[in-house]
Design an enzyme around this catalytic site. Structure first.
Site, PDB file in Angstrom:
ATOM      1  CG  ASN A  96      -1.720   1.067   1.264  1.00  0.00           C
ATOM      2  OD1 ASN A  96      -1.991   2.042   0.394  1.00  0.00           O
ATOM      3  ND2 ASN A  96      -2.378   1.315   2.384  1.00  0.00           N
ATOM      4  CE  LYS A 129      -0.356   3.273   4.669  1.00  0.00           C
ATOM      5  NZ  LYS A 129      -0.280   3.575   6.089  1.00  0.00           N
ATOM      6  CD  GLU A 154      -3.218   5.548   6.860  1.00  0.00           C
ATOM      7  OE1 GLU A 154      -2.003   5.463   7.158  1.00  0.00           O
ATOM      8  OE2 GLU A 154      -3.274   5.723   5.557  1.00  0.00           O
ATOM      9  N   GLY A 183       2.654   2.506  11.023  1.00  0.00           N
ATOM     10  CA  GLY A 183       3.463   3.567  10.518  1.00  0.00           C
ATOM     11  C   GLY A 183       4.221   4.336  11.720  1.00  0.00           C
ATOM     12  CD  GLU A 186      -3.140  -2.444   7.488  1.00  0.00           C
ATOM     13  OE1 GLU A 186      -1.907  -2.442   7.011  1.00  0.00           O
ATOM     14  OE2 GLU A 186      -3.776  -1.707   7.239  1.00  0.00           O
ATOM     15  CB  SER A 244       5.645  -1.377  11.665  1.00  0.00           C
ATOM     16  OG  SER A 244       5.083  -0.066  11.866  1.00  0.00           O
ATOM     17  CG  HIS A 281      -5.819   1.594   5.496  1.00  0.00           C
ATOM     18  ND1 HIS A 281      -5.479   2.416   6.370  1.00  0.00           N
ATOM     19  CD2 HIS A 281      -4.592   0.734   5.169  1.00  0.00           C
ATOM     20  CE1 HIS A 281      -4.081   2.233   6.785  1.00  0.00           C
ATOM     21  NE2 HIS A 281      -3.606   1.215   5.914  1.00  0.00           N
TER      22      HIS A 281
END
Length: 251
Positions: free
Chosen positions: A10, A12, A97, A173, A167, A213, A95
């Site tokens: 991904n 992003k 985000e 991140g 996730e 990560s 996701h």
């Protein structure tokens, strides 16, 4: 039943130039990739078609998002049918985000999943808990709550076109990563939930991958876990080590 190992990248909203994005595609073109691993990358939407034209390896593409409608007055959105017509076979949905920054509910994610599957797209469906939820012992409860709306929308035969990406939000991140034991424990619980909510056969066949990560240094141990069927990789998918992650199970 053996589940094929799956690694997604991904990107992003990175990189910020077409040339840099095509360089990542060229990296994959020149790499020796494990032929037993399915690889899907998700560059920014502007670069999907140029990357498709650049790739010469059996690497597929995913959009990072799609809407629930096929067309209409929805400024800024991309429809599943547009992606399918453009030859993009996968889409990432749910996701963290999207859930946090854009307030997408689990109900909306389920609707998007239904719409994508109805348009013959395949879905990487993301779930996961925050650090507060992890520390309060709510990991399984949160993952099941995020999945239940999808389970209600899908038929058993739909699940062959879905990959679940667990996730943990606290590991995305941040440099933190769930231990192999934590990932295995949660993903085994997700599989149990599928067995109960859909069927044992679907639970056994559905791939559940880990994201958060993932790096070349931690991927091999994670890949040994029986319920970790691959990875959804963020930052490391922009680096040469992505090849090592793809090859995590290569002998």
């Amino acid at each position: 039943m053996a589940r094929q190992f799956f690694v997604g990248g991904n990107f992003k909203m990175n990189p910020n130039t077409k040339a840099q994005t095509l360089a990542l595609a060229e990296l994959l073109n020149n790499a020796q990739l494990d032929p037993n691993t399915e690889v899907v990358i998700a560059p920014p939407s502007l670069y999907l078609i140029p990357v498709a034209e650049k790739l010469n390896k059996p690497v597929e593409l995913a959009a990072q998002n799609a809407y629930i409608k096929t067309s209409g007055a929805f400024t800024g959105e991309t429809s599943p049918s547009q992606l399918f017509e453009a030859g993009i076979p996968w889409v990432i949905l749910g996701h963290s985000e999207r859930r946090v920054l854009f307030q997408e509910t689990s109900e909306l994610v389920a609707q998007k999943t239904r719409a994508a599957l109805d348009t013959q797209l395949k879905v990487i469906l993301c779930i996961g808990e925050t650090l507060e939820e992890r520390e309060s012992g709510k990991t399984v409860e949160v993952c099941e709550a995020q999945l239940k709306h999808v389970v209600a929308q899908l038929k058993p035969e739909d699940w062959k076109n879905v990959v679940i990406a667990y996730e943990p939000v606290w590991a995305i991140g941040t440099g933190k990563v769930a231990t192999a034991a934590q990932a295995q424990e949660t993903q085994a619980e997700v599989r149990k939930y599928l067995a109960k909510g859909v069927s044992p056969a679907v639970a056994e066949a559905t791939r559940i991958i880990y994201g958060g990560s993932v790096t070349a240094s931690n991927c091999k141990e994670l890949a040994t876990q029986p319920d970790v069927d691959g990875f959804l990789v963020g930052g490391a998918s922009l680096k040469p080590e992505f090849v090592d992650i793809i090859n995590a199970r290569k002998q």
